[in-house]
Design a protein around this motif. Structure first.
Motif, mmCIF file in Angstrom:
data_model
loop_
_atom_site.group_PDB
_atom_site.id
_atom_site.type_symbol
_atom_site.label_atom_id
_atom_site.label_comp_id
_atom_site.label_asym_id
_atom_site.label_seq_id
_atom_site.Cartn_x
_atom_site.Cartn_y
_atom_site.Cartn_z
ATOM 1 N N GLY A 194 0.827 -1.195 0.000
ATOM 2 C CA GLY A 194 0.000 0.000 0.000
ATOM 3 C C GLY A 194 0.859 1.242 0.000
ATOM 4 N N ALA A 195 0.494 2.217 0.791
ATOM 5 C CA ALA A 195 1.263 3.459 0.856
ATOM 6 C C ALA A 195 2.325 3.421 1.952
ATOM 7 C CB ALA A 195 0.313 4.638 1.096
ATOM 8 N N VAL A 196 2.482 2.282 2.620
ATOM 9 C CA VAL A 196 3.431 2.163 3.718
ATOM 10 C C VAL A 196 4.852 2.184 3.155
ATOM 11 C CG1 VAL A 196 4.161 0.666 5.609
ATOM 12 C CG2 VAL A 196 1.742 0.798 5.007
ATOM 13 N N PRO A 197 5.819 2.842 3.796
ATOM 14 C CA PRO A 197 5.620 3.666 4.996
ATOM 15 C C PRO A 197 5.542 5.155 4.685
ATOM 16 C CG PRO A 197 7.928 3.187 4.758
ATOM 17 C CD PRO A 197 7.236 2.586 3.560
ATOM 18 N N ALA A 198 5.797 5.539 3.419
ATOM 19 C CA ALA A 198 5.937 6.958 3.104
ATOM 20 C C ALA A 198 4.600 7.660 2.899
ATOM 21 C CB ALA A 198 6.808 7.131 1.856
ATOM 22 N N GLY A 199 3.527 6.913 2.692
ATOM 23 C CA GLY A 199 2.244 7.543 2.401
ATOM 24 C C GLY A 199 2.129 7.882 0.939
ATOM 25 N N TRP A 200 0.994 8.455 0.566
ATOM 26 C CA TRP A 200 0.813 8.828 -0.827
ATOM 27 C C TRP A 200 1.575 10.118 -1.138
ATOM 28 C CZ3 TRP A 200 -3.459 8.655 2.610
ATOM 29 C CH2 TRP A 200 -3.909 9.894 3.062
ATOM 30 N N ASP A 201 1.642 10.442 -2.401
ATOM 31 C CA ASP A 201 2.330 11.628 -2.890
ATOM 32 C C ASP A 201 1.437 12.847 -2.680
ATOM 33 O OD1 ASP A 201 3.674 13.550 -4.359
ATOM 34 O OD2 ASP A 201 3.305 12.628 -6.301
ATOM 35 N N LEU A 202 1.915 13.836 -1.909
ATOM 36 C CA LEU A 202 1.170 15.074 -1.668
ATOM 37 C C LEU A 202 1.455 16.032 -2.815
ATOM 38 C CD1 LEU A 202 1.392 13.825 1.268
ATOM 39 C CD2 LEU A 202 1.226 16.167 2.098
ATOM 40 N N MET A 223 -13.345 23.157 3.491
ATOM 41 C CA MET A 223 -12.294 22.452 4.235
ATOM 42 C C MET A 223 -12.789 21.085 4.691
ATOM 43 S SD MET A 223 -10.702 25.414 6.670
ATOM 44 C CE MET A 223 -10.524 27.107 6.132
ATOM 45 N N LEU A 224 -14.044 21.016 5.096
ATOM 46 C CA LEU A 224 -14.612 19.748 5.540
ATOM 47 C C LEU A 224 -14.823 18.819 4.348
ATOM 48 C CD1 LEU A 224 -17.282 21.165 8.024
ATOM 49 C CD2 LEU A 224 -14.905 20.569 8.477
ATOM 50 N N ARG A 225 -15.312 19.382 3.256
ATOM 51 C CA ARG A 225 -15.529 18.559 2.059
ATOM 52 C C ARG A 225 -14.213 17.945 1.574
ATOM 53 N NH1 ARG A 225 -18.861 23.256 0.797
ATOM 54 N NH2 ARG A 225 -21.055 22.651 1.057
ATOM 55 N N THR A 226 -13.177 18.768 1.499
ATOM 56 C CA THR A 226 -11.916 18.267 0.974
ATOM 57 C C THR A 226 -11.240 17.291 1.936
ATOM 58 O OG1 THR A 226 -10.784 20.258 1.791
ATOM 59 C CG2 THR A 226 -11.524 20.272 -0.498
ATOM 60 N N THR A 227 -11.486 17.445 3.230
ATOM 61 C CA THR A 227 -10.938 16.471 4.177
ATOM 62 C C THR A 227 -11.552 15.093 3.953
ATOM 63 O OG1 THR A 227 -10.535 18.179 5.847
ATOM 64 C CG2 THR A 227 -10.663 15.904 6.619
ATOM 65 N N LEU A 228 -12.867 15.053 3.781
ATOM 66 C CA LEU A 228 -13.528 13.778 3.510
ATOM 67 C C LEU A 228 -13.064 13.196 2.174
ATOM 68 C CD1 LEU A 228 -17.145 14.693 4.647
ATOM 69 C CD2 LEU A 228 -15.691 12.943 5.674
ATOM 70 N N ALA A 229 -12.935 14.063 1.173
ATOM 71 C CA ALA A 229 -12.495 13.596 -0.140
ATOM 72 C C ALA A 229 -11.074 13.062 -0.085
ATOM 73 C CB ALA A 229 -12.603 14.727 -1.158
ATOM 74 N N CYS A 230 -10.214 13.756 0.638
ATOM 75 C CA CYS A 230 -8.828 13.313 0.780
ATOM 76 C C CYS A 230 -8.755 11.972 1.506
ATOM 77 C CB CYS A 230 -8.023 14.377 1.516
ATOM 78 S SG CYS A 230 -6.274 13.969 1.719
ATOM 79 N N PHE A 231 -9.557 11.831 2.537
ATOM 80 C CA PHE A 231 -9.605 10.553 3.262
ATOM 81 C C PHE A 231 -10.029 9.435 2.320
ATOM 82 C CE2 PHE A 231 -11.999 7.341 5.580
ATOM 83 C CZ PHE A 231 -11.116 6.987 6.584
ATOM 84 N N ARG A 277 -2.510 21.603 2.268
ATOM 85 C CA ARG A 277 -1.434 20.614 2.432
ATOM 86 C C ARG A 277 -1.451 19.988 3.828
ATOM 87 N NH1 ARG A 277 1.811 25.575 1.939
ATOM 88 N NH2 ARG A 277 2.616 26.142 4.005
ATOM 89 N N ASN A 278 -1.841 20.782 4.844
ATOM 90 C CA ASN A 278 -1.882 20.228 6.199
ATOM 91 C C ASN A 278 -3.016 19.222 6.375
ATOM 92 O OD1 ASN A 278 0.361 21.629 6.966
ATOM 93 N ND2 ASN A 278 -0.705 23.141 8.222
ATOM 94 N N THR A 279 -4.068 19.356 5.557
ATOM 95 C CA THR A 279 -5.131 18.344 5.589
ATOM 96 C C THR A 279 -4.545 16.980 5.287
ATOM 97 O OG1 THR A 279 -6.821 19.940 4.906
ATOM 98 C CG2 THR A 279 -7.292 17.605 4.500
ATOM 99 N N GLN A 280 -3.701 16.915 4.273
ATOM 100 C CA GLN A 280 -3.076 15.642 3.920
ATOM 101 C C GLN A 280 -2.064 15.209 4.976
ATOM 102 O OE1 GLN A 280 -2.473 14.498 -0.072
ATOM 103 N NE2 GLN A 280 -2.664 16.581 -0.845
#
Length: 617
Positions: free
Chosen positions: A87-95, A324-332, A363-366
């Protein structure tokens, strides 16, 4: 004290609940709600509770008995559970942060701030819609191009932007094996957005990427244009699939091997606040592309490279902070769905070019989801969910059906030119717009809980995005157009359009419907006023209505009070000059011109009311 595990029986002593028991209990609730009668069989409960989406029917309950194909392990065909085994372990996805400021100097400042604070790749819009190609070197001054991947999005300017990019990395003496990113060439996507045909040396650029730059891809399949035109998830996926297949044919015809051609494509999808829909869409996209690779003879090369960007269509200009709330859910949803790169659009995207605060929040959302919530540390966390697996499969089947229809029509280019794509997306948008108008799909801060006292931040305008092809819709467009009309009226006349809420009876009786009505009218920029408490005598209400200066009234009370007083009050209000009398609720009452209730055509009510109030269109 430690309790032996054999004593922790919890629910084990209770008999297992059966599907049939659930159906009977659900049917009982439906009967109480008036949605089923005594003759309705228990088997009908699920059909009555099902939600018919644009592409698939969502059942109220999913179980292990729901048939789904084996999704395979992460990192292996059909890649449903992810393109990588870990998966994205350990670095996470690309921001990935998007930049479209036409000023090279300001872009450079923003780019460096992003890279110094967690962003790992850059998405640069070049040409008429963003940064001039001549400003590319300035915008990337001080950027380590061997560390930060760069994705170009140049449209018609690609003919200049791509050579400029190659020249820049050569001038900076960046090792070719460390250049990463994407040239972002997407002829069919450009045609979809603008209606224009572009000519670029795709095969030459792709061949150069393959032979010289192993970390660089040549082409982007941008499916967000179909999403922004109002399309459904299956339509977005089907169009992406047909576009990808068209590019595969062109690249292999030019001499690239199938694995090499597959490796030159990255797919861009919209991520919405419906997190489960986003998760299923990205999983289905990988399954679909793996099937294309399998049929093409290279199943091992079928791991789709995905870039998810938070939906432009869902962003609102009104109450933009809710974005901000919409994009947080979308990012998740994008992260859990397995996207390799994610872009969170700044909350002020609809107002113009984002400021530093908006980019920082984006960027901080991610960063929060990755570093504090550890979302990227689990491979396909939704995998195994009966609901997610079933919806993934149903969505893949619907998308494949649409893809094959496009292929039968001659392929993606022919389907765009013939109007097949536009007509089908328009039909979906019409249905979506109807859901929005009736508030079956609510928009917080716009169609629900609007703030008439908000003061919007002021931003520099964004460069005009090329258009002329598919329309670019916004979910909030109907309501925001009405708000703009009301604001213009207030600016010209000094007063906001206002409706008089004729409340009958004590607050305990009328408050619920008065609040509902005030909320509905505010969605169109219309204020509301109420009479003094206890002024529910028809004559007194008529007098207060006349004194308010309003020209439209809305009765608010209980059904019992309506039965006794609605007709008399409506007649008194009409006599006092009311051009229209609404009633909050349902029924048939003499003198009442229309009704507002949950599920009514809110946009129609607001348009009618603004017209009655003399607000120019």
């Amino acid at each position: 004290m430690t309790v032996p595990s054999e004593k922790l029986r919890l629910a084990a002593d209770f008999p297992a609940a059966t599907h049939e028991q659930w159906r009977k209990l659900a049917l009982g609730v439906l009967r109480k709600a008036g949605r089923a009668d005594e003759d309705t069989p228990a088997e009908a409960a699920e059909d009555l509770l099902a939600d018919q989406g644009f592409d698939v029917t969502l059942a109220p309950l999913y179980t292990a008995d729901d048939p789904t194909p084996f999704p395979g392990p992460p990192g292996l065909f059909p890649f449903t559970r992810g393109a990588q085994a870990a998966g994205a372990v350990p670095a996470g996805w690309d921001l990935r942060q998007r930049h479209a400021n036409p000023s090279p100097t300001l872009t450079n400042e923003a780019v460096r701030a992003d890279l110094e604070n967690g962003v790992t790749s850059l998405w640069l819009v070049l040409g008429a819609a963003g940064l001039p190609v001549t400003g590319l070197a300035t915008a990337l001054d001080g950027v380590y191009l061997d560390l930060a991947a760069v994705v170009l999005d140049a449209g018609a300017a690609a003919v200049d932007a791509v050579p400029a990019w190659f020249a820049l990395v050569a001038d900076r003496k960046v090792p070719v094996d460390q250049v990463r990113g994407n040239l972002g060439v997407d002829p069919l996507g450009y045609r979809a957005r603008t209606g224009q045909h572009g000519e670029w040396p795709l095969a030459e650029w792709a061949d150069r990427c393959v032979s010289e730059f192993p970390g660089l891809r040549a082409m982007t399949v941008d499916a967000t244009s179909y999403h922004d035109a109002g399309g459904s998830d299956a339509q977005e996926l089907g169009c992406a699939l047909a576009t990808g297949v068209a590019y595969l044919r062109e690249l292999t015809a030019a001499g690239l091997s199938i694995p090499a051609a597959l490796g030159q494509l990255e797919f861009r999808y919209a991520a919405t606040a419906d997190q489960f829909a986003t998760i299923a869409k990205l999983r289905a996209a990988r399954r679909l592309w793996a099937r294309v690779a399998e049929v093409s003879g290279a199943p091992e090369a079928g791991a789709q490279r995905q870039h998810a960007v938070t939906s432009t269509a869902m962003m609102t200009a009104r109450d933009p902070w809710v974005n901000m709330l919409r994009t947080t859910l979308a990012c998740f949803g994008a992260g859990v769905g397995g996207a390799g790169a994610v872009t969170v659009q700044p909350f002020d995207h609809r107002l113009g070019l984002p400021d530093g605060f908006a980019r920082r929040i984006a960027r901080n959302t991610q960063s929060l989801l990755l570093d504090e919530s550890s979302v990227g540390r689990v491979a396909d966390p939704a995998g195994g969910s009966w609901y997610v697996e079933r919806v993934t499969e149903d969505l893949a089947q619907a998308a494949w059906a649409w893809f094959t229809e496009i292929e039968r029509a001659g392929g993606m280019a022919a389907a765009l030119d013939s109007g097949l794509i536009a007509d089908r997306l328009a039909a979906t948008w019409e249905r979506r717009a109807d859901d929005l108008a009736h508030r079956r799909t609510p928009l917080t801060g716009v169609s629900e809980f609007p703030n008439l006292e908000e003061r919007l931040p002021v931003r520099e305008p964004q460069p005009e995005v090329p258009s002329g092809g598919l329309p670019q819709h916004r979910y909030a467009e109907q309501y925001e157009t009405l708000r703009d009309r009301a604001d213009a009226h207030e600016a010209a006349n000094g007063t906001r359009p206002t409706v008089f809420l004729a409340t009958l009876g004590p607050p305990a009786v009328h408050n619920a419907r008065a609040g509902f009505a005030a909320n509905l009218f505010a969605a169109g920029g219309i204020a509301s006023v109420r009479p003094a408490v206890g002024a529910d005598d028809p004559a007194r209400l008529a007098a207060e209505f006349a004194a308010s200066g309003a020209q439209v009234a809305c009765l608010c009370s209980s059904d019992k009070t309506y039965a006794a007083s609605a007709a008399a009050v409506a007649a008194a209000l009409t006599e006092a000059g009311a051009r229209r009398v609404w009633l909050a609720g349902r029924g048939e009452y003499d003198g009442v011109d229309g009704y507002v209730f949950a599920g009514c055509d809110a946009v129609g009510v607001l348009e009618t009311t603004l017209t009655d109030l003399g607000v120019a269109s």
